[in-house]
Write a protein that holds these residues in place. Structure first.
Motif, PDB file in Angstrom:
ATOM      1  N   GLU A 114      44.213 103.783  41.970  1.00  0.00           N
ATOM      2  CA  GLU A 114      43.700 105.150  42.096  1.00  0.00           C
ATOM      3  C   GLU A 114      42.596 105.237  43.142  1.00  0.00           C
ATOM      4  N   ALA A 118      32.808 106.152  38.734  1.00  0.00           N
ATOM      5  CA  ALA A 118      33.929 106.204  39.683  1.00  0.00           C
ATOM      6  C   ALA A 118      33.438 106.145  41.120  1.00  0.00           C
ATOM      7  N   LEU A 120      38.566  94.741  38.369  1.00  0.00           N
ATOM      8  CA  LEU A 120      38.944  96.079  37.915  1.00  0.00           C
ATOM      9  C   LEU A 120      40.363  96.066  37.372  1.00  0.00           C
ATOM     10  N   THR A 177      43.108 101.255  38.007  1.00  0.00           N
ATOM     11  CA  THR A 177      41.888 101.804  38.605  1.00  0.00           C
ATOM     12  C   THR A 177      41.836 101.500  40.094  1.00  0.00           C
ATOM     13  N   ARG A 193      32.260 102.610  41.897  1.00  0.00           N
ATOM     14  CA  ARG A 193      33.395 101.716  42.152  1.00  0.00           C
ATOM     15  C   ARG A 193      33.994 101.957  43.534  1.00  0.00           C
TER      16      ARG A 193
END
Length: 260
Positions: free
Chosen positions: A43, A7, A36, A40, A10
């Motif tokens: 978020e 995470a 992606l 995702t 990314r």
């Protein structure tokens, strides 16, 4: 070394996209470029926006730009930079690659001051030393730095230092005529690199490349120096490429971002 957190990786991937183009992106563009899932991306963008790493781009609905937190981090990084220390690290890397002497220097008036030097793995007699001052027009680093000056500043310094006289001569091959120096600097601006052939030391030739800060201003130069008995056209080309690579690396450490 511990495991990378996907995470977090990314999130950094998203932020680094904003270093390209005009600095604004939409969520669909981020999704497409990073491949992606849309959820995702949503978020990540929501989280980065909540923490002020991204902000909505003014007047561009649905688009984002880097936020103030990224500027604060970059400013703190810049405050901690030490050009001499960073220069020495990069010079060491270049010297380890080529086995030759590498310098980093800055300009003061019409002189260069060496702020970093890593010696060749071979025994070489050099006139340079960390902290030493030399006439800029006799050295590759100096000519690179002079070429980076605005023309008005260069002319002012030339007028103040020559007043109709010749420039200082260090070897028979030193440039002493101001007009010849102007011509040499014009060529350096076109080429983007500088060289000198036994102009400060009768036994040594050098190549140099510019080091830029985050505003794009030339603030230093990095050179590789070679004894003339090892100086060939092929070697010159190899070392020029290394000098450019090293100077670009140091520029990046200073926050410079090359145009893409």
């Amino acid at each position: 070394m511990g495991r990378l957190v996907p995470a977090v990786t990314r999130a950094f991937d998203v932020l680094e996209l904003f270093l390209e183009g005009d600095g604004t992106l939409s969520a669909p563009e981020i999704t497409r470029r990073l491949q992606l899932p849309r959820t995702t991306t949503h978020e990540l963008v929501t989280t980065l926006t909540a923490r002020n790493y991204l902000v909505p781009a003014p007047g561009q609905p649905g688009r984002y730009r880097l936020g103030v937190r990224t500027y604060q981090l970059g400013s703190r990084y810049a405050e901690q930079l030490d050009l001499a220390a960073e220069g020495h690290q990069v010079a060491r890397e270049v010297a380890d690659t080529c086995g030759e002497t590498v310098h980093v220097a800055v300009l003061e008036d019409m002189d260069v001051i060496y702020i970093a030097k890593v010696d060749s793995s071979h025994a070489v007699r050099m006139v340079s030393a960390t902290g030493r001052r030399l006439p800029a027009h006799c050295t590759a680093v100096g000519k690179m730095l002079l070429a980076g000056l605005p023309e008005a500043v260069l002319e002012e310094r030339l007028d103040a230092n020559t007043a109709g006289r010749e420039l200082v001569r260090m070897t028979p091959r030193s440039i002493t005529d101001p007009d010849a120096l102007r011509a040499a600097l014009a060529e350096i601006r076109i080429l983007g690199v500088a060289g000198e052939q036994q102009e400060s030391n009768p036994d040594v030739s050098c190549v140099a490349a510019p080091v830029r800060d985050r505003s794009g201003r030339v603030v230093a130069a990095l050179s590789v120096s070679v004894p003339v008995h090892r100086w060939t056209e092929e070697r010159e080309n190899e070392l020029t490429a290394l000098a450019v690579k090293g100077a670009n690396e140091l520029s990046e450490r200073l926050g410079h971002r090359a145009a893409r």
